[in-house]
Design an enzyme around this catalytic site. Structure first.
Site, mmCIF file in Angstrom:
data_model
loop_
_atom_site.group_PDB
_atom_site.id
_atom_site.type_symbol
_atom_site.label_atom_id
_atom_site.label_comp_id
_atom_site.label_asym_id
_atom_site.label_seq_id
_atom_site.Cartn_x
_atom_site.Cartn_y
_atom_site.Cartn_z
ATOM 1 N N ARG A 108 2.171 -2.033 3.139
ATOM 2 C CA ARG A 108 1.604 -2.785 2.015
ATOM 3 C C ARG A 108 0.688 -3.918 2.480
ATOM 4 O O ARG A 108 0.709 -5.015 1.937
ATOM 5 C CB ARG A 108 2.728 -3.354 1.159
ATOM 6 C CG ARG A 108 3.587 -2.295 0.514
ATOM 7 C CD ARG A 108 4.634 -2.917 -0.357
ATOM 8 N NE ARG A 108 5.494 -1.902 -0.935
ATOM 9 C CZ ARG A 108 6.561 -2.167 -1.626
ATOM 10 N NH1 ARG A 108 6.928 -3.423 -1.838
ATOM 11 N NH2 ARG A 108 7.300 -1.189 -2.114
ATOM 12 N N CYS A 109 -0.112 -3.647 3.450
ATOM 13 C CA CYS A 109 -0.972 -4.651 4.061
ATOM 14 C C CYS A 109 -2.432 -4.323 3.779
ATOM 15 O O CYS A 109 -2.784 -3.160 3.555
ATOM 16 C CB CYS A 109 -0.717 -4.656 5.576
ATOM 17 S SG CYS A 109 -1.746 -5.780 6.532
ATOM 18 N N GLY A 110 -3.263 -5.330 3.792
ATOM 19 C CA GLY A 110 -4.696 -5.101 3.642
ATOM 20 C C GLY A 110 -5.268 -4.257 4.768
ATOM 21 O O GLY A 110 -6.319 -3.642 4.623
ATOM 22 N N THR A 148 -3.594 -1.656 6.054
ATOM 23 C CA THR A 148 -2.889 -0.369 6.042
ATOM 24 C C THR A 148 -3.851 0.810 6.154
ATOM 25 O O THR A 148 -3.493 1.850 6.711
ATOM 26 C CB THR A 148 -2.002 -0.251 4.785
ATOM 27 O OG1 THR A 148 -1.045 -1.312 4.807
ATOM 28 C CG2 THR A 148 -1.253 1.067 4.737
#
Length: 187
Positions: free
Chosen positions: A63-65, A67
């Site tokens: 759930r990371c920018g 990803t």
């Protein structure tokens, strides 16, 4: 005619050298291939199975920018896996709680959304007192640049099991900088 000494430049060079001394004089009582990891499925992975290969170790999160870098990681895995290269994903929930799922949920996310086929390990800490021993080893032998500041931090391990270089999260796996480093090690 006397040359003027630039003390400011000399000071900067000495300062930079001091930060790099740890990696220059690393003793490497152990190498990367002396460790074991647990796969995302729970199997023990003996890193000695990768001895002689170039490895890109990456702490990952769903759930990371960053990803979307999974696509690039899979791309370089597909390109170089038959040339003694391995990508290893290490899920961690230490940065913004961006990897909250279980190992099964992470595995499913990676397979469904990114068709990940490179080795994924179990979710673990990658910094601090509870960091996995391979990350403690990296810090001991190469210094602060090995400590992830965020998700998708990359550590490049050479075929001798020593740290070759590190790359910040914003450096894409398919960047010229990383690709050139990998190809130099593979040649």
């Amino acid at each position: 005619m006397k040359k003027k000494v630039n003390f400011k430049l000399i000071f900067i060079i000495i300062l930079i050298s001091m930060f790099n001394l740890k990696s220059v004089f690393a003793k490497y009582d152990k190498v990367f291939f002396d460790f074991k990891l647990k796969s995302i499925s729970g199997d023990e992975i003996n890193l000695s199975d990768y001895r002689g290969k170039t490895v890109l170790l990456v702490n990952v999160a769903s759930r990371c920018g960053f990803t979307k870098q999974y696509d690039d990681l899979q791309k370089i895995w597909d390109t170089y896996k038959n040339k003694d290269f391995v990508v290893i994903g290490m899920p961690s929930n230490q940065f913004g709680s961006q990897e909250p799922g279980t190992n099964d949920e992470i595995k499913e996310f990676c397979e469904v959304n990114f068709n990940i086929t490179f080795p994924m390990m179990e979710k673990t800490d990658v910094k601090g007192d509870n960091a996995h021993e391979v990350y403690k080893w990296a810090f001991k032998n190469h210094g602060k640049s090995t400590i992830p500041k965020w998700n998708f931090h990359k550590i490049l391990i050479n075929p001798n099991g020593k740290i070759e270089d590190t790359f910040m999260s914003f450096t894409r796996p398919t960047s010229k900088k990383i690709i050139n480093s990998i190809e130099n090690l593979l040649n």
